[in-house]
Design an enzyme around this catalytic site. Structure first.
Site, short mmCIF file in Angstrom:
data_model
loop_
_atom_site.label_atom_id
_atom_site.label_comp_id
_atom_site.label_asym_id
_atom_site.label_seq_id
_atom_site.Cartn_x
_atom_site.Cartn_y
_atom_site.Cartn_z
CG ASN A 199 -1.57 1.27 1.58
OD1 ASN A 199 -1.86 1.58 2.71
ND2 ASN A 199 -1.88 2.05 0.56
CG HIS A 239 -20.29 37.94 -8.65
ND1 HIS A 239 -20.29 39.26 -8.99
CD2 HIS A 239 -20.67 37.87 -7.36
CE1 HIS A 239 -20.63 39.98 -7.93
NE2 HIS A 239 -20.88 39.15 -6.92
#
Ligand code: F6R
Length: 610
Positions: free
Chosen positions: A101, A506
């Site tokens: 891992n 906006h």
């Protein structure tokens, strides 16, 4: 982000490994595999896809009887998710098998070197390089030494378990940057990426630290550092219970974790709210009492959901404690040469305590002289161990890939920290008393929201075929809008954007067309009137309004197509309550779309690669 498990003892390894893999499957589910030593042969069985595919492969073979083995569940990084790239990987001789891992960053250079020595590679993975390197360095009877020599040459992160046919009664494990816990049973060891795969066998564990190697056989274990110094490790007791990681009567972990939030938050706040003295008691950070009271700046860091909680933390700390606070994406902080002045405290927020970006950022901050605190759920995790002090969430293990109860736990802890710090600076006892009383009521308020689950499901099902959603909120509810959008996209694959409601005009308002679902968090509070105007703006452009509003608010009901009511709560604590309908919406949308709620595509619970 990949789960590894290994077993050595006197029981058959295969069922233990498979059971453990299922517990670790939330860490990755692209492929799975197992390696054992059987009648003098190294047997490796692996398959792309879920663990059920691996089980099917194993069923077609004679039963594996071995009492030693290693196994892996993968979240693909290097190489696509297929049978060949699945772990375990072996060396050229086929005598060594390894599960991993993490990421081997210099794998390309090492691969080139090994290919130059005539070694042929089978997979595209970084992991095979490590298996081949160990095989290349191996001398008879010297597995541990070969692993050590190989790891010295490796750059990157790893949690590994290695088997060798010539040393059939031994597993060698090591870690750097990826978690690894050794469960200590009676004459047996179970090593795994996390405690969920260990707890049903033993509650006694050893947390391996970065740069350590352990050699396990049936007689005992020996731990050394990469430079071969012996280390003695304490055996600790796990706080986790088996019941906490079972589904109980629920269909999914995410559902369980949403519904257990009242209990989880009671556990999180237990013993920490002192009503009589109007103060918060946080044993984990009292040792830094004076230092934190004088802090000049606080930087909060996290990733994903934890970053959203951090944003709420920024508001809370500035509001209650009047300390300049700012939020950083952990992944950005480390690489942008941040300014850490004297008096800076850094708060790393992480459910798993293993997120590689957050860990790297906290190390960077520490290196530059910041005091480092952790707000972590997983007890004993790397972030918890590497911080100077911290506050655990105590919300119990979170297994569903989408974070729910950890988010509310993080916000509750940050609220407690802000009150605690506030009382040392600017917060009056009266103001603190009100906040503490209100915090204590949050679990019952969430209980009330959860009674609307069926209504939330019905509304969500009406809209779950829409592919673009907006989530809008202001003030304390802006981070909740971000969190609501993240929940929806990660488990139901619907595109959703969260933003401050005022920002919409906006630009993003251009996205609104007839029927676009717009989820407004429009509870009564400081910016209520402004949010109502924003609702009008979306409504007049044909958007469908789904509002989260304060109970009894008839005005919102007139404007919105649907309303989810939540109990009246003071502004700063509203996220703890307003996020719950959004978690439920995401859950029901994913269910209605037939998505795998607990294991969404491309994701893994614990992101241990940068
Ligand atoms: C989203 C989610 C992720 C995590 C993030 C950080 O639902 O779960 O965004 O919040 O990967 O993980 P931890 O908190 O373990 O550091």
């Amino acid at each position: 982000m990949c789960g590894i498990i290994g077993y050595i003892g006197f029981q058959r390894a295969q069922p233990i490994l498979l059971e453990g893999l299922k517990r670790l499957e939330y860490r990755g589910y692209d492929s799975a595999g197992v390696a054992t030593i059987e009648d003098g042969r190294l047997v490796i069985v692996k398959s792309a896809g879920r663990i059920s595919n691996l089980e099917a492969c194993l069923e077609q073979r004679p039963l594996l009887q071995s009492t030693i083995g290693i196994a892996h569940t993968r979240w693909a990084t290097h190489g696509c998710p297929n049978d060949i790239n699945a772990h375990p990987h072996s060396d050229a001789s086929g005598r060594i098998a390894l599960v991993h891992n993490g990421i081997i960053e210099n794998y390309a250079t090492l691969r080139q070197y090994l290919e130059g020595k005539g070694i042929t590679f089978r997979s595209e993975t970084d992991t095979e390089v490590l298996a081949q390197l160990i095989g290349h360095l191996y001398a008879p009877g010297q597995l541990e030494s070969a692993v050590r020599q190989a790891l010295i040459q490796v750059q990157g992160t790893y949690g590994i378990a290695v088997l060798c046919l010539d040393e059939p009664d031994k597993i060698v494990v090591a870690r750097r940057g990826s978690p690894l816990i050794i469960g200590v049973g009676a004459d047996e060891y179970i090593v795994a990426s996390d405690a969920s795969a260990i707890v049903q066998h033993t509650s006694q564990v050893i947390y391996l630290s970065d740069g350590e190697i352990a050699c396990l056989d049936r007689q005992g274990l020996r731990t050394t550092t990469l430079d071969a110094r012996q280390v003695s490790k304490a055996v600790q007791s796990l706080e986790l219970t088996l019941e906490q990681i079972e589904l109980g009567g629920y269909q999914h972990y995410m559902q369980k974790e949403i519904f257990e939030q009242p209990t989880a938050l009671r556990n999180c706040m237990r013993g920490r709210l002192d009503m009589h003295e109007s103060r918060v008691v946080l044993g984990g950070i009292t040792k830094l009492d004076r230092e934190l009271a004088r802090a000049r700046r606080i930087i909060l860091m996290g990733c994903g959901t934890a970053w959203h909680a951090a944003l709420i933390g920024e508001y809370l700390l500035e509001d209650f404690a009047r300390i300049p606070a700012e939020v950083e994406y952990a992944s950005e902080f480390r690489y942008r040469n941040p300014v850490i002045e004297f008096g800076t405290a850094l708060v790393a927020i992480s459910q798993s305590g293993e997120t590689a970006d957050t860990l790297a950022a906290l190390r960077e901050g520490k290196e530059r002289g910041a005091t480092v605190l952790g707000v972590v759920n997983a007890v004993g995790s790397t972030i918890a161990r590497e911080t100077d002090a911290g506050v655990y969430l105590h919300v119990g293990p979170e297994i569903g890939v989408a974070s729910t109860k950890a988010f509310t736990g993080q916000v509750a802890v940050l609220a407690m920290v802000a009150i605690w710090l506030g009382r040392k600076r600017h917060l009056s006892p009266t103001a603190a008393e009100i906040l503490i009383r209100e915090l204590a009521r949050i679990p019952e308020r969430i209980e009330q929201v959860l009674t609307s689950a069926e209504h939330i499901r019905e509304v969500t099902e009406k809209y779950c075929d829409r592919e673009n959603w907006l989530y809008l909120g202001r003030g304390y509810n802006y981070p909740v809008a971000l969190e609501g959008a993240l929940k929806l996209k990660e488990i139901s694959y619907i595109h959703a954007e969260g933003m401050p409601a005022a920002e919409m005009k906006h630009g993003p308002i251009a996205l609104i067309s007839k029927g676009t679902p717009a989820v407004f968090i429009a509870t009564r509070g400081a910016q209520y009137g402004k949010v109502i105007s924003n609702i009008e703006e979306v409504r007049s452009r044909g958007g469908c309004i789904i509002a989260v509003a304060t109970e009894g608010d008839a005005a919102v009901a007139k404007l919105a197509d649907h309303v989810f009511y939540v109990p009246d709560t003071p502004d700063p604590l509203q996220p703890l309550v307003t996020v719950v309908p959004l978690q439920l919406m995401a859950y029901y949308a994913a269910l209605a779309r037939g998505c795998n709620v607990d294991k969404p595509r491309n994701l893994a619970k614990s992101v241990t690669v940068e």
